[in-house]
Design a protein around this motif. Structure first.
Motif, PDB file in Angstrom:
ATOM      1  N   ARG A 132       8.305   0.002   0.072  1.00  0.00           N
ATOM      2  CA  ARG A 132       8.350  -0.387  -1.340  1.00  0.00           C
ATOM      3  C   ARG A 132       9.322  -1.518  -1.596  1.00  0.00           C
ATOM      4  O   ARG A 132       9.085  -2.366  -2.462  1.00  0.00           O
ATOM      5  CB  ARG A 132       8.741   0.823  -2.209  1.00  0.00           C
ATOM      6  CG  ARG A 132       7.682   1.882  -2.346  1.00  0.00           C
ATOM      7  CD  ARG A 132       7.993   2.785  -3.527  1.00  0.00           C
ATOM      8  NE  ARG A 132       9.324   3.369  -3.453  1.00  0.00           N
ATOM      9  CZ  ARG A 132       9.602   4.545  -2.911  1.00  0.00           C
ATOM     10  NH1 ARG A 132       8.624   5.257  -2.363  1.00  0.00           N
ATOM     11  NH2 ARG A 132      10.833   5.021  -2.891  1.00  0.00           N
ATOM     12  N   ASN A 133      10.436  -1.531  -0.860  1.00  0.00           N
ATOM     13  CA  ASN A 133      11.539  -2.414  -1.232  1.00  0.00           C
ATOM     14  C   ASN A 133      11.825  -3.548  -0.257  1.00  0.00           C
ATOM     15  O   ASN A 133      12.673  -4.395  -0.536  1.00  0.00           O
ATOM     16  CB  ASN A 133      12.818  -1.579  -1.391  1.00  0.00           C
ATOM     17  CG  ASN A 133      12.660  -0.474  -2.415  1.00  0.00           C
ATOM     18  OD1 ASN A 133      12.054  -0.674  -3.468  1.00  0.00           O
ATOM     19  ND2 ASN A 133      13.192   0.705  -2.118  1.00  0.00           N
ATOM     20  N   SER A 163      -3.471  -9.184  -6.835  1.00  0.00           N
ATOM     21  CA  SER A 163      -3.903  -8.737  -5.519  1.00  0.00           C
ATOM     22  C   SER A 163      -4.419  -9.909  -4.682  1.00  0.00           C
ATOM     23  O   SER A 163      -4.068 -10.046  -3.503  1.00  0.00           O
ATOM     24  CB  SER A 163      -4.996  -7.678  -5.667  1.00  0.00           C
ATOM     25  OG  SER A 163      -5.521  -7.314  -4.412  1.00  0.00           O
ATOM     26  N   HIS A 166      -1.609 -12.537  -3.699  1.00  0.00           N
ATOM     27  CA  HIS A 166      -0.659 -12.099  -2.677  1.00  0.00           C
ATOM     28  C   HIS A 166      -1.183 -12.266  -1.256  1.00  0.00           C
ATOM     29  O   HIS A 166      -0.429 -12.077  -0.302  1.00  0.00           O
ATOM     30  CB  HIS A 166      -0.244 -10.650  -2.933  1.00  0.00           C
ATOM     31  CG  HIS A 166       0.884 -10.529  -3.900  1.00  0.00           C
ATOM     32  ND1 HIS A 166       0.736 -10.716  -5.250  1.00  0.00           N
ATOM     33  CD2 HIS A 166       2.209 -10.269  -3.710  1.00  0.00           C
ATOM     34  CE1 HIS A 166       1.898 -10.565  -5.856  1.00  0.00           C
ATOM     35  NE2 HIS A 166       2.803 -10.307  -4.937  1.00  0.00           N
ATOM     36  N   TYR A 244      -1.935  -5.044  -0.842  1.00  0.00           N
ATOM     37  CA  TYR A 244      -0.849  -5.391  -1.747  1.00  0.00           C
ATOM     38  C   TYR A 244      -0.476  -4.129  -2.508  1.00  0.00           C
ATOM     39  O   TYR A 244      -1.332  -3.443  -3.050  1.00  0.00           O
ATOM     40  CB  TYR A 244      -1.314  -6.487  -2.708  1.00  0.00           C
ATOM     41  CG  TYR A 244      -0.450  -6.674  -3.941  1.00  0.00           C
ATOM     42  CD1 TYR A 244       0.890  -6.993  -3.822  1.00  0.00           C
ATOM     43  CD2 TYR A 244      -0.997  -6.524  -5.215  1.00  0.00           C
ATOM     44  CE1 TYR A 244       1.671  -7.163  -4.944  1.00  0.00           C
ATOM     45  CE2 TYR A 244      -0.220  -6.693  -6.345  1.00  0.00           C
ATOM     46  CZ  TYR A 244       1.117  -7.018  -6.206  1.00  0.00           C
ATOM     47  OH  TYR A 244       1.884  -7.180  -7.321  1.00  0.00           O
ATOM     48  N   THR A 245       0.798  -3.810  -2.511  1.00  0.00           N
ATOM     49  CA  THR A 245       1.218  -2.576  -3.147  1.00  0.00           C
ATOM     50  C   THR A 245       2.211  -2.814  -4.270  1.00  0.00           C
ATOM     51  O   THR A 245       3.113  -3.622  -4.170  1.00  0.00           O
ATOM     52  CB  THR A 245       1.847  -1.598  -2.131  1.00  0.00           C
ATOM     53  OG1 THR A 245       2.282  -0.436  -2.818  1.00  0.00           O
ATOM     54  CG2 THR A 245       3.024  -2.220  -1.416  1.00  0.00           C
ATOM     55  N   HIS A 246       2.020  -2.103  -5.345  1.00  0.00           N
ATOM     56  CA  HIS A 246       3.034  -1.943  -6.383  1.00  0.00           C
ATOM     57  C   HIS A 246       2.791  -0.572  -6.993  1.00  0.00           C
ATOM     58  O   HIS A 246       1.872   0.135  -6.599  1.00  0.00           O
ATOM     59  CB  HIS A 246       2.979  -3.066  -7.426  1.00  0.00           C
ATOM     60  CG  HIS A 246       1.647  -3.259  -8.064  1.00  0.00           C
ATOM     61  ND1 HIS A 246       1.131  -2.415  -9.009  1.00  0.00           N
ATOM     62  CD2 HIS A 246       0.700  -4.212  -7.860  1.00  0.00           C
ATOM     63  CE1 HIS A 246      -0.057  -2.845  -9.390  1.00  0.00           C
ATOM     64  NE2 HIS A 246      -0.348  -3.927  -8.693  1.00  0.00           N
ATOM     65  N   HIS A 247       3.601  -0.157  -7.913  1.00  0.00           N
ATOM     66  CA  HIS A 247       3.494   1.194  -8.432  1.00  0.00           C
ATOM     67  C   HIS A 247       2.109   1.467  -9.001  1.00  0.00           C
ATOM     68  O   HIS A 247       1.541   0.664  -9.731  1.00  0.00           O
ATOM     69  CB  HIS A 247       4.540   1.431  -9.518  1.00  0.00           C
ATOM     70  CG  HIS A 247       5.941   1.367  -8.992  1.00  0.00           C
ATOM     71  ND1 HIS A 247       6.408   2.239  -8.045  1.00  0.00           N
ATOM     72  CD2 HIS A 247       6.965   0.523  -9.256  1.00  0.00           C
ATOM     73  CE1 HIS A 247       7.664   1.945  -7.761  1.00  0.00           C
ATOM     74  NE2 HIS A 247       8.022   0.897  -8.482  1.00  0.00           N
ATOM     75  N   VAL A 273       1.557  -4.262   4.902  1.00  0.00           N
ATOM     76  CA  VAL A 273       1.888  -4.017   3.498  1.00  0.00           C
ATOM     77  C   VAL A 273       2.529  -5.247   2.878  1.00  0.00           C
ATOM     78  O   VAL A 273       3.517  -5.787   3.381  1.00  0.00           O
ATOM     79  CB  VAL A 273       2.845  -2.818   3.361  1.00  0.00           C
ATOM     80  CG1 VAL A 273       3.208  -2.587   1.899  1.00  0.00           C
ATOM     81  CG2 VAL A 273       2.206  -1.566   3.947  1.00  0.00           C
ATOM     82  N   HIS A 275       4.103  -6.607  -0.783  1.00  0.00           N
ATOM     83  CA  HIS A 275       4.559  -6.099  -2.066  1.00  0.00           C
ATOM     84  C   HIS A 275       4.896  -7.251  -2.996  1.00  0.00           C
ATOM     85  O   HIS A 275       4.735  -8.420  -2.662  1.00  0.00           O
ATOM     86  CB  HIS A 275       5.746  -5.149  -1.907  1.00  0.00           C
ATOM     87  CG  HIS A 275       6.801  -5.664  -0.994  1.00  0.00           C
ATOM     88  ND1 HIS A 275       7.708  -6.622  -1.350  1.00  0.00           N
ATOM     89  CD2 HIS A 275       7.072  -5.363   0.315  1.00  0.00           C
ATOM     90  CE1 HIS A 275       8.504  -6.874  -0.325  1.00  0.00           C
ATOM     91  NE2 HIS A 275       8.136  -6.133   0.688  1.00  0.00           N
ATOM     92  N   GLU A 276       5.356  -6.898  -4.174  1.00  0.00           N
ATOM     93  CA  GLU A 276       5.543  -7.913  -5.216  1.00  0.00           C
ATOM     94  C   GLU A 276       6.486  -9.031  -4.825  1.00  0.00           C
ATOM     95  O   GLU A 276       6.296 -10.176  -5.221  1.00  0.00           O
ATOM     96  CB  GLU A 276       6.007  -7.224  -6.500  1.00  0.00           C
ATOM     97  CG  GLU A 276       4.940  -6.356  -7.117  1.00  0.00           C
ATOM     98  CD  GLU A 276       5.441  -5.492  -8.242  1.00  0.00           C
ATOM     99  OE1 GLU A 276       4.911  -5.611  -9.352  1.00  0.00           O
ATOM    100  OE2 GLU A 276       6.370  -4.712  -7.994  1.00  0.00           O
ATOM    101  N   ASP A 278       6.772 -10.403  -2.054  1.00  0.00           N
ATOM    102  CA  ASP A 278       6.155 -11.280  -1.071  1.00  0.00           C
ATOM    103  C   ASP A 278       5.234 -12.304  -1.706  1.00  0.00           C
ATOM    104  O   ASP A 278       4.512 -13.001  -1.011  1.00  0.00           O
ATOM    105  CB  ASP A 278       5.315 -10.466  -0.066  1.00  0.00           C
ATOM    106  CG  ASP A 278       6.169  -9.557   0.778  1.00  0.00           C
ATOM    107  OD1 ASP A 278       7.312  -9.942   1.064  1.00  0.00           O
ATOM    108  OD2 ASP A 278       5.718  -8.455   1.118  1.00  0.00           O
TER     109      ASP A 278
END
Length: 282
Positions: A132-133, A163, A166, A244-247, A273, A275-276, A278
């Motif tokens: 996540r981080n 999406s 990214h 692409y992941t976010h909450h 993965v 994320h935002e 990136d």
């Protein structure tokens, strides 16, 4: 790509991830940092400080010995790749994040267990927090994965602008390996019946946001999104699944406990993965 960070816990799965990282490093001429983060217990006690310092030294020295032994086990596979050994103390997810920032890592490669991604990565584990981080891409390598390049990267998308945009974060890898990026949107029949419209929308967004020649887009109908992705991966013999992941996005849905049983690719296929943080503007 210059730096690949590999957190290791000395398990067999960590060795698989390290060997995967080595294969990538050989192709990209990157350096590798093998990182072990050890935790020391916090105790409220009247034990003299010197005793606590001795305990810390013992934990540190034991971790250092195990890290050297781990390096010896992969040294032959490493060949000419520059591999640096590093020890850290504290919460593993926090230290991995800090070191990735300090050393400007381009990629974090880490292993998972054979129990499935959901059990280890999306239930509050250190791995979940890293994913996540992390300030860079994260490649999660299952224990049965065998590196064969990145000829086909399947990029699962929910058709949102974010999406698609990214994808730019993985273009350096795709360009290095001359990968084909195949966009996949699984259309749940109950949610969006307009398949033709989805295909046009996906094609339009790829052309608008992505400057990379080897791309194609597919929309697959399936009531079960994980099963739809799984079937597509098998059919197209993918080397990697990218998301692409976010909450509250597709990643969380895919690996939710209640539906993970329908997935089988997670035992052999690595997950890349994004994320935002990136986000790279096209």
């Amino acid at each position: 790509m210059k730096t690949i960070l590999v957190p290791v816990d000395f398990s067999k799965n960590a060795k698989v991830a390290a060997e995967y990282a080595i294969a990538i490093a050989k192709k990209t001429k990157a350096s590798i940092i093998l990182l072990n983060v050890f935790e020391t217990p916090i105790m409220y006690t009247e034990i003299p400080l010197t005793t606590l310092q001795m305990d810390y030294a013992m934990i540190h020295d034991a971790a250092a010995r195990r890290l050297k032994d781990f390096y010896k086990s992969i040294k032959a596979a490493g060949g000419s790749v520059n591999i640096e050994l590093m020890l850290g103390q504290g919460l593993p997810s926090s230290r991995v994040h800090e070191i990735a920032l300090e050393r400007k890592a381009d990629l974090i490669v880490m292993g998972t267990t054979g129990k499935g991604m959901a059990g280890r990565l999306f239930l509050g584990s250190n791995a979940s927090r890293i994913m996540r981080n992390a300030p860079c891409l994260v490649l999660v390598v299952p224990p049965k994965a065998k590196f064969s390049g990145f000829k086909k990267i399947i990029y699962s998308t929910d058709l949102t602008n974010d999406s698609i945009k990214h994808t730019n974060a993985i273009l350096p890898i795709a360009e290095e390996f001359k990968s084909e990026i195949i966009y996949l949107h699984v259309n749940s029949l109950f949610d969006r019946p307009e398949v033709g419209k989805d295909v046009k929308e996906l094609s339009k967004k790829i052309k608008k946001y992505i400057d990379y020649p080897k791309t194609s887009g597919f929309v697959s109908n399936d009531e079960d999104i994980p099963a739809g992705i799984n079937n597509f991966l098998k059919k197209h013999k993918a080397d990697c699944l990218a998301m692409y992941t976010h909450h509250r996005t597709l990643v969380q849905k895919l690996f939710h406990k209640s539906i993970t049983k329908s997935m089988s690719y997670h035992s052999t296929l690595p997950l890349l993965v994004i994320h935002e943080l990136d986000h790279l503007e096209a």
